[in-house]
Design a protein around this motif. Structure first.
Motif, short mmCIF file in Angstrom:
data_model
loop_
_atom_site.label_atom_id
_atom_site.label_comp_id
_atom_site.label_asym_id
_atom_site.label_seq_id
_atom_site.Cartn_x
_atom_site.Cartn_y
_atom_site.Cartn_z
N HIS A 9 40.81 49.53 32.20
CA HIS A 9 40.74 48.97 33.49
C HIS A 9 40.74 47.20 33.15
CE1 HIS A 9 37.36 50.04 35.09
NE2 HIS A 9 36.90 51.12 33.52
N LYS A 10 39.68 47.07 32.27
CA LYS A 10 38.89 45.45 32.04
C LYS A 10 40.47 45.16 30.88
CE LYS A 10 34.52 45.64 33.05
NZ LYS A 10 32.89 46.90 32.38
N ALA A 11 40.61 45.41 29.73
CA ALA A 11 41.53 45.32 28.73
C ALA A 11 42.88 44.29 29.28
CB ALA A 11 41.75 45.91 27.68
N HIS A 12 43.63 45.69 30.44
CA HIS A 12 44.40 45.57 30.96
C HIS A 12 44.26 44.56 32.24
CE1 HIS A 12 47.86 46.54 33.21
NE2 HIS A 12 47.42 46.46 34.29
N GLU A 13 43.26 44.45 32.91
CA GLU A 13 43.22 42.97 33.37
C GLU A 13 43.82 41.41 32.56
OE1 GLU A 13 43.46 42.21 36.83
OE2 GLU A 13 43.80 44.49 37.08
N LEU A 14 42.82 41.50 31.27
CA LEU A 14 42.66 40.50 30.30
C LEU A 14 44.29 40.52 30.23
CD1 LEU A 14 39.12 41.15 28.90
CD2 LEU A 14 40.03 39.25 30.38
N LEU A 15 44.88 41.24 29.80
CA LEU A 15 46.15 41.21 29.46
C LEU A 15 47.25 40.87 30.18
CD1 LEU A 15 46.79 44.68 27.75
CD2 LEU A 15 46.51 42.72 26.19
#
Lengths: 486, 95
Positions: A9-15
């Motif tokens: 979920h953190k990577a998704h936000e950054l992407l």
């Protein structure tokens, strides 16, 4: 924080915010695998080029505003889930060179979201084992203590998540094979309800017990993965056509009035390590502090779980593994001149000892004269175990228990003693026999620093209460934030 | 012993496995121990209990007999240890 440490979920936000690209994320993971996997031994095959291509496709999709929760997220896959064009070995000499020409249903689902498959991870051969020591390919080490097993059979999945060698993994669970390694490696693993996730393209071990599920760094990621892989599939006739809720919607605060069942039989189990017992008891207290009510329940047939399972699972395995005959795919003994000799040569050289042991046991309990005494009897006890759960869930919403009786043991410690190894599956087998969902999530550490897991079981198709309980527990504790030495 | 040397040999041959002599001894001992544990099932009263063959109640899954695409022959044969002219090759069966 390094990119490899990110949750989905953190990577998704950054992407989504275009602060990172999937290519950067994927390269970071591939570099980390290159640098660290020699000591962990999680991966059997690394699909570097394909992963980079998938990452580029994901970045193109994101540029067009086409992003879903798994778009561009690098994952590892247990090496018994068929991946088109990527070798799928089942950690067996029998399938060492097997390259599937189709994707499993769950892989199609991941690809539809443009997830990135980094490679295939180690396991016990044909998913038979609790330590990943039965792999014919390699040994996998526990990232928390390299002298210890990562658990099994999805040991490569759990180790790859714990050591930040992927963001998440798909494993499979026939008797605890997702939950027990998740517990030993300090990650979150869920075995969904039987029929929730299609088994199409999952290499079969025991078909009435097998279920695919995710191993992740936290509960929210688990819900995201469950959203992606759940659902009806006409290619799996045991797949169930019921609506799939948004599992992330249950990851919110508030446990008031939730009834948590504590099975009296589990805590009186003789082989239970006091540190595990204490960690689970503390977890119950934490949940009570959050507003849950604990109730004592009884699962009276608990002591017969191992016996029933080790009749049913080997029986189904002996039948499923009859397909490895050296004709259609896999290894063949080329030296034998007659068909029967070829079958025998192929199977004797292609299978390892644990697989042979279960095939012999399974063939024996199904053979003429023994069927009623063993298979029929075990199936009746299975019905009683399922009935126990149905009764218990009238008094509670979820059931709490340990996952494994002890923290991870050392490599080689139990390798020569199958019965002792089987007996340590006591807490996880019943969920498979009854078909109910169960999750393992971090709930403590032993004095020597090894992770301990809490099991949360729910009624059929009631993963939502598991997610609710697990999310609230996770928010109130810090266990999931602790990482092994990098 | 719960399962004899000969029984292991016989069952292994049913399952198309050739075992080394040492392995027969090992399996007989290990499987014997497992079967002794399995015997505890005898303590459970299962009179009138319908055996559970599946974890959840399922009915037959039918589909329409419609024409649809299947794997092509080349793909299906792609992992065969031996193949020729679109067929799997096996050792001679009939003399």
């Amino acid at each position: 924080m390094e990119l490899s440490e990110l949750t989905i979920h953190k990577a998704h936000e950054l992407l989504k915010q275009k602060k990172i690209s999937s290519l950067e994320l994927t390269m970071a993971l591939l570099e980390r695998i290159d640098a660290c996997d020699e000591k962990i031994g999680a991966y059997i095959s690394i699909a570097g080029e394909k992963a980079i291509d998938q990452a580029k496709i994901a970045d193109e999709a994101i540029a067009k505003g086409n992003i879903s929760p798994l778009t561009g997220i690098p994952v590892s896959i247990k090496d018994l889930i068929c991946t088109k064009g990527i070798r799928t070995t089942c950690a067996s000499k029998m399938l060492e060179n097997f390259v599937p020409f189709y994707d499993a249903f769950v892989i199609k689902k991941l690809k539809k979201e443009n997830a990135v498959i980094l490679g295939k991870v180690n396991m016990d051969e044909f998913a038979m084992g609790s330590s990943t020591e039965n792999s014919s390919i390699k040994i996998t080490h526990n990232p928390w203590d390299l002298s210890r097993i990562p658990g099994g059979s999805s040991g490569g999945s759990a180790a790859s998540v714990a050591a930040d060698l992927c963001l998440a993994s798909l494993g499979s669970d026939t008797g605890g094979s997702i939950r027990q390694p998740a517990s030993h490696c300090g990650v979150v693993g869920i075995k969904p309800t039987y029929g929730r996730v299609s088994r199409f393209g999952l290499i079969a071990f025991a078909s009435s017990l097998d279920q695919i599920g995710p191993l992740t760094k936290d509960v929210t990621d688990s819900a995201i993965m469950m959203n992606a892989v759940s659902g009806y599939d006409r290619n799996d006739s045991t797949s169930v056509s019921v609506d799939v809720p948004d599992y992330t919607s249950f990851c919110k605060k508030g446990l008031n009035g939730l009834r948590v069942g504590i099975p009296k039989e589990f805590h009186s189990y003789k082989g239970l390590d006091p540190e595990v017992d204490l960690a689970v008891k503390n977890a119950v207290k934490t949940l009570e502090d959050l507003g849950a009510l604990s109730v004592e329940i009884s699962l009276p047939h608990t002591e017969y779980t191992v016996a029933a399972y080790y009749v049913i699972a080997p029986a189904e395995a002996s039948s499923n593994l009859a397909r490895y005959d050296g004709v259609k795919y896999g290894f063949r003994d080329m030296d034998k001149k007659t068909l029967i000799e070829m079958y025998k040569g192929t199977r004797s050289q292609g299978f390892g000892d644990e697989v042979k042991r279960r095939i012999i046991l399974g063939t024996y309990v199904l053979s003429a004269g023994y069927y009623d005494a063993y298979y029929r009897k075990a199936s009746q006890v299975r019905a009683l175990i399922t009935e126990d759960f149905k009764k218990a869930f009238k008094k509670c919403d979820v059931i709490l228990s340990p996952v494994a009786p002890t923290p991870a043991f050392t490599i080689g410690e139990k390798a020569d003693d199958p019965l002792t190894m089987y007996l340590s599956d006591i807490f996880t087998l019943s969920a498979n026999l009854a078909g109910i969902p169960g999750m393992s999530l971090p709930c403590g550490f032993s004095k020597s620093g090894l992770p301990i897991g809490l099991q949360i079981m729910g009624m059929h198709f009631n993963e939502e209460k598991i997610f609710k309980t697990a999310f609230n527990f996770e928010q109130a504790t810090e266990f999931h934030n602790k990482k092994p030495m990098r | 012993m719960k399962i004899t040397h000969d029984e292991v040999m016989y069952v292994a041959s049913l399952a198309r496995l050739d075992l080394h002599e040492d392995d027969v001894e090992m399996f007989a001992e290990q499987i014997g121990k497992i079967l002794e544990h399995v015997d505890t099932l005898g303590n459970v009263n299962t009179d009138g209990v319908e055996p559970a063959t599946h974890a959840i109640s399922l009915s037959n899954a039918f589909r329409n007999d419609d024409k649809k695409e299947h794997a092509n022959r080349e793909a299906a044969l792609s992992n065969a240890p031996e193949q020729e002219d679109g067929a799997f090759i096996v050792p001679k069966i009939i003399e």
